[in-house]
Design an enzyme around this catalytic site. Structure first.
Site, PDB file in Angstrom:
ATOM      1  N   SER A 124      58.808 -30.658-121.170  1.00  0.00           N
ATOM      2  CA  SER A 124      58.421 -30.904-119.723  1.00  0.00           C
ATOM      3  C   SER A 124      56.942 -31.664-119.873  1.00  0.00           C
ATOM      4  O   SER A 124      56.162 -31.261-120.471  1.00  0.00           O
ATOM      5  CB  SER A 124      58.729 -29.604-119.075  1.00  0.00           C
ATOM      6  N   TYR A 149      57.154 -20.030-118.308  1.00  0.00           N
ATOM      7  CA  TYR A 149      58.415 -20.851-118.495  1.00  0.00           C
ATOM      8  C   TYR A 149      57.472 -22.119-118.930  1.00  0.00           C
ATOM      9  O   TYR A 149      58.051 -22.699-120.251  1.00  0.00           O
ATOM     10  CB  TYR A 149      58.778 -21.637-117.108  1.00  0.00           C
ATOM     11  N   LYS A 153      58.132 -24.126-123.087  1.00  0.00           N
ATOM     12  CA  LYS A 153      58.108 -25.559-123.532  1.00  0.00           C
ATOM     13  C   LYS A 153      57.018 -25.800-124.622  1.00  0.00           C
ATOM     14  O   LYS A 153      57.429 -26.558-125.547  1.00  0.00           O
ATOM     15  CB  LYS A 153      58.041 -26.508-122.307  1.00  0.00           C
TER      16      LYS A 153
HETATM   17  N1  UFG Z   1      57.996 -28.523-102.974  1.00  0.00           N
HETATM   18  C1  UFG Z   1      57.830 -28.280-101.630  1.00  0.00           C
HETATM   19  N2  UFG Z   1      58.565 -27.365-101.059  1.00  0.00           N
HETATM   20  C2  UFG Z   1      59.918 -26.937-101.765  1.00  0.00           C
HETATM   21  C3  UFG Z   1      59.960 -27.037-103.048  1.00  0.00           C
HETATM   22  C4  UFG Z   1      59.010 -27.914-103.693  1.00  0.00           C
HETATM   23  O1  UFG Z   1      57.151 -28.848-100.852  1.00  0.00           O
HETATM   24  O2  UFG Z   1      60.575 -26.157-101.060  1.00  0.00           O
HETATM   25  C5  UFG Z   1      57.262 -29.649-103.485  1.00  0.00           C
HETATM   26  C6  UFG Z   1      56.178 -28.932-104.504  1.00  0.00           C
HETATM   27  O3  UFG Z   1      55.211 -28.234-103.970  1.00  0.00           O
HETATM   28  C7  UFG Z   1      56.049 -30.077-105.538  1.00  0.00           C
HETATM   29  C8  UFG Z   1      57.031 -30.809-105.219  1.00  0.00           C
HETATM   30  O4  UFG Z   1      57.880 -30.405-104.251  1.00  0.00           O
HETATM   31  O5  UFG Z   1      54.802 -30.620-105.138  1.00  0.00           O
HETATM   32  C9  UFG Z   1      58.083 -30.843-106.641  1.00  0.00           C
HETATM   33  O6  UFG Z   1      58.581 -29.622-106.760  1.00  0.00           O
HETATM   34  P1  UFG Z   1      59.661 -28.927-107.673  1.00  0.00           P
HETATM   35  O7  UFG Z   1      59.834 -27.531-107.381  1.00  0.00           O
HETATM   36  O8  UFG Z   1      60.888 -29.671-107.260  1.00  0.00           O
HETATM   37  O9  UFG Z   1      59.289 -29.411-109.090  1.00  0.00           O
HETATM   38  P2  UFG Z   1      57.675 -28.938-109.754  1.00  0.00           P
HETATM   39  O10 UFG Z   1      57.085 -30.309-110.218  1.00  0.00           O
HETATM   40  O11 UFG Z   1      57.125 -27.996-109.188  1.00  0.00           O
HETATM   41  O12 UFG Z   1      58.499 -28.482-111.184  1.00  0.00           O
HETATM   42  C10 UFG Z   1      58.747 -29.445-112.106  1.00  0.00           C
HETATM   43  C11 UFG Z   1      59.990 -28.920-112.958  1.00  0.00           C
HETATM   44  C12 UFG Z   1      59.663 -27.741-113.696  1.00  0.00           C
HETATM   45  C13 UFG Z   1      58.528 -27.771-114.378  1.00  0.00           C
HETATM   46  C14 UFG Z   1      57.218 -28.069-113.268  1.00  0.00           C
HETATM   47  C15 UFG Z   1      55.913 -27.876-113.835  1.00  0.00           C
HETATM   48  O13 UFG Z   1      61.086 -28.682-111.998  1.00  0.00           O
HETATM   49  O14 UFG Z   1      60.698 -27.276-114.756  1.00  0.00           O
HETATM   50  O15 UFG Z   1      57.594 -29.205-112.963  1.00  0.00           O
HETATM   51  O16 UFG Z   1      54.983 -28.111-112.943  1.00  0.00           O
HETATM   52  F1  UFG Z   1      58.174 -26.530-115.250  1.00  0.00           F
END
Ligand code: UFG
Length: 337
Positions: A124, A149, A153
């Protein structure tokens, strides 16, 4: 050519199994069904005309794994099976070290014992944390993980590197995914989270269908054009195809070193508000949302430099953000039926 796919009934795993079968590989899936269901096998059959082999198995069980390797000849392994909730990993870190680390160690031990030479690993972009310079290349420094998590990775990559260095014949490739979204064009497979979704797209779509009331946009005071956090979203089918290329690279003995790693993103960054707008525009549906506080542990912005994957794997993302939005929605609508 038979490939073992662990976690092959999950979101990225199932899309990869489809691409493998369509590329002519024979596939055997293992999955513990903790976050998916056996019915995905029939969906794969519907898409490809082939039902892959399947064993319900927990990688933590050395004896079950040993039995599997005794009964089959595999040319390679793609290892997806892992727990993936950042929040859950903070409240139950041992679950993550057991599932993600013990599972990988058992798998490589079996590969070594039975002479299976190749493994492709789901890593990741989380290994980069918040990079100082964007876009992120494979030379961007690895940062200490924000979550257990993320740490699994990072440690997973270390285990591959050390194993490939020490055990002659074990070749490994870590694929560092950015944010996979979208679904297969058939709308027969896609992401189906259990319980309340943690990630943006599944949550957004449950708001669009009326299952949930409102999407919280986590923070609008980041140093980005509209203040919301920026990610590199990549279509899951593009990601799946990269796995097939990685497996072929291994089988054709094209790896430059016994352990390799690649960024897999689209190369473009989109903010949370841009994702909402794009979804609304392409699908003609409104997404009720409000700005709330930042989510703990979130990074501000990240997107990939794909040069190395393009040069070495001959891979680039082909599908657009519109494709991601429309395919995800088609899948979600089928899920509702
Ligand atoms: N977000 C929102 N509202 C929500 C969910 C997410 O605004 O309800 C935002 C988050 O703050 C982020 C973006 O949408 O800015 C993407 O969020 P995700 O949860 O979809 O994805 P992430 O980038 O947080 O997560 C990804 C992968 C994980 C990994 C992570 C590391 O899904 O497996 O990146 O930061 F670990």
């Amino acid at each position: 050519m038979s490939i073992l796919v662990t976690g092959g009934l999950g979101y990225i795993g199932s899309h990869t199994v489809v691409e493998l079968i369509q590329a002519g590989f024979s596939v055997h899936i293992v999955d513990d069904l903790s976050n998916t269901e056996e019915g995905v096998l029939d969906r794969i059959l519907q898409i490809t005309g082939t039902k892959p082999g399947f064993t319900r198995l927990d990688l933590k069980s050395e004896s079950d794994l040993e039995r599997l390797f005794e009964g089959h000849v595999f040319e390679g392994v793609i290892h997806f099976a892992a727990s993936k909730s950042v929040g859950e990993s903070a409240t139950d870190p041992l679950l993550y070290y057991q599932n993600n680390i013990l599972g990988l160690v058992n798998l490589i031990a079996c590969m070594k014992k039975h002479g299976v030479p190749n493994i492709v690993f789901s890593s990741s972009c989380t290994v980069y944390g918040q990079p100082d310079v964007l876009p992120v290349t494979e030379q961007t420094p690895i940062k200490p993980a924000e979550s257990p998590y993320g740490n699994t990775k990072k440690i997973g990559e270390d285990i591959l590197r050390d194993s490939s260095r020490a055990y002659e014949g074990i070749h490994s490739i870590a694929l560092r995914y950015f944010n996979p979204i979208g679904a297969h064009s058939s709308a027969l497979i896609g992401e189906k989270p259990k319980g309340v979704p943690n990630n943006l797209m599944p949550y957004l779509m449950q708001v669009a269908t009326g299952v949930r009331e409102k999407l919280s946009v986590f923070g609008d005071d980041y140093d980005t054009p509209d203040g919301t956090a920026v990610r590199d979203y990549i279509h899951v089918v593009d990601l799946a195809k990269a796995h097939v290329i990685a497996v072929q690279r291994q089988l054709n003995k094209k790896q430059k070193t016994a352990y390799e790693y690649f960024n897999l993103g689209s190369g473009s960054g989109y903010s949370v508000l841009e994702i909402i707008q794009s979804f609304e525009k392409i699908n003609g549906v409104k997404v009720n949302h409000e700005i709330t506080a930042r989510r703990a542990g979130d990074i501000e912005k990240i997107y990939a430099d794909n040069t190395y994957a393009t040069e070495e794997l001959g891979w680039t993302a082909q599908l657009s953000l519109d494709d991601m939005m429309s395919s995800a929605w088609n899948w979600q609508l089928k899920l509702k039926d």
